[in-house]
Design a protein around this motif. Sequence first.
Motif, short mmCIF file in Angstrom:
data_model
loop_
_atom_site.label_atom_id
_atom_site.label_comp_id
_atom_site.label_asym_id
_atom_site.label_seq_id
_atom_site.Cartn_x
_atom_site.Cartn_y
_atom_site.Cartn_z
N UNK A 181 -12.86 -9.17 9.57
CA UNK A 181 -13.35 -7.51 10.14
C UNK A 181 -12.40 -6.88 10.12
N UNK A 182 -11.38 -7.73 11.02
CA UNK A 182 -10.49 -7.26 12.05
C UNK A 182 -9.29 -6.48 10.88
N UNK A 183 -9.27 -7.69 9.62
CA UNK A 183 -7.87 -6.96 8.52
C UNK A 183 -8.46 -5.92 8.74
N UNK A 184 -9.21 -5.86 7.75
CA UNK A 184 -9.51 -4.69 6.92
C UNK A 184 -9.93 -3.62 7.25
N UNK A 185 -10.16 -3.89 9.14
CA UNK A 185 -10.55 -2.50 9.87
C UNK A 185 -8.93 -1.94 9.93
N UNK A 186 -7.40 -2.75 10.08
CA UNK A 186 -6.63 -2.44 10.33
C UNK A 186 -6.01 -2.32 8.80
N UNK A 187 -6.47 -2.89 7.56
CA UNK A 187 -5.60 -1.84 6.52
C UNK A 187 -6.62 -0.63 6.18
N UNK A 188 -7.79 -0.46 6.64
CA UNK A 188 -8.34 0.67 6.17
C UNK A 188 -7.73 1.81 7.33
N UNK A 189 -6.95 1.52 8.41
CA UNK A 189 -6.12 2.33 9.11
C UNK A 189 -5.34 3.05 8.82
N UNK A 190 -4.42 1.65 8.32
CA UNK A 190 -2.90 2.22 7.65
C UNK A 190 -3.33 3.04 6.62
N UNK A 191 -4.37 2.83 5.59
CA UNK A 191 -3.93 3.51 4.29
C UNK A 191 -4.07 5.25 4.69
N UNK A 192 -5.23 4.92 5.61
CA UNK A 192 -5.88 6.29 6.02
C UNK A 192 -4.67 6.75 7.01
N UNK A 193 -3.45 6.08 7.28
CA UNK A 193 -2.86 6.46 7.95
C UNK A 193 -1.63 7.14 6.97
N UNK A 194 -1.81 6.76 5.46
CA UNK A 194 -0.81 7.12 4.26
C UNK A 194 -1.33 8.30 3.70
N UNK B 243 0.73 -1.34 0.16
CA UNK B 243 -0.04 -0.09 -0.25
C UNK B 243 1.01 1.26 -0.05
N UNK B 244 1.70 1.30 0.11
CA UNK B 244 2.75 2.37 0.77
C UNK B 244 3.59 2.30 -0.24
N UNK B 245 3.89 1.68 -0.43
CA UNK B 245 4.32 1.48 -2.04
C UNK B 245 3.54 1.84 -3.54
N UNK B 246 2.77 1.91 -3.17
CA UNK B 246 1.72 1.45 -4.32
C UNK B 246 1.42 3.57 -3.95
N UNK B 247 1.14 3.86 -3.25
CA UNK B 247 0.93 5.05 -3.30
C UNK B 247 2.21 6.10 -3.43
N UNK B 248 3.40 5.59 -3.35
CA UNK B 248 4.51 5.80 -3.59
C UNK B 248 4.53 6.81 -5.15
N UNK B 249 4.55 5.40 -5.60
CA UNK B 249 3.91 4.73 -7.66
C UNK B 249 3.33 5.39 -8.01
N UNK B 250 2.04 6.57 -6.91
CA UNK B 250 1.06 7.21 -7.92
C UNK B 250 -0.30 7.02 -7.91
N UNK B 251 -0.27 6.07 -7.19
CA UNK B 251 -1.72 5.21 -7.00
C UNK B 251 -2.73 6.22 -5.68
#
Length: 266
Positions: free
Chosen positions: A64-77, A22-30
């Motif tokens: 559900x828990x993993x999805x929420x963790x991914x949501x939170x992480x994506x929001x943070x970056x 996710x972080x690499x995707x953001x850095x790559x322009x996604x």
Amino acid sequence: MKIIAEIGWNFLGDLSLAKEMSKSAAESGATIAKFQYWNPATLKSGAWDEDGRREIYKKAALDKDKIQELINYCNSISINSLFSVFTINEAKVLRDLGLLSVKIPSHEIANYDLIKFCALNFSTIYLSTGASAEEEVITSNEILSKSETEYNLMHCVSSYPCNVENANLPRIEWLKSLHKNVGLSDHTQSTLVPALSVALGVEVIEKHFTTDNNLEGRDNKFALNPPNFKEMVENINNAVLSMNYLGNNFQDSEADTVENYRGRWG
């Protein structure tokens, strides 16, 4: 332009890798990191039982828990997150988590009950239209057009990977005749094809993304890695700029040619 990095199940169940991607995707322009959400217990028998995919599906399954963790992480970056669903049960989980957007993959283009449910429960729907007959796309579009949800009809050729000669970009014009908002879910390995779709009016472009083409699983093999994804994004951005309509008269940048080069050969 929304640019979706389809991480899908390329992270193979490793949430640390999912975050790295996710972080690499953001850095790559996604602008959006997308994942796929299914319940492996409901997977029917098929070719995936013979080629190892069932085990990958189990390993990469979200809850559900993993999805929420991914949501939170994506929001943070500062990258948006998006999830594909295949059944109403998974769509209900996303709704209950408060997600406003959902992706319906090409495999479910004729799953009209799922489309109706999503139309009633999400404010934005991305609907891929690969591996579909015309009447299936028309029916799905009619369902969505009668709802209050915003939606995007995404041209797709469900071949993994898709050869460039099968990209069939002119089909986007037909989708535009059904609905004004269109996109491209591209399975070619080209960094140019998505840019070409800009001239046809797409507003969303989705491309498979990985940080390592040598990772296990079919999708990791043909997904774009960060350098190629960056190249694709640059091509898309240049295409967007080139489609900026500047009128029919000559531009200021041409003034010197008009003033000093016209008739200079007597």
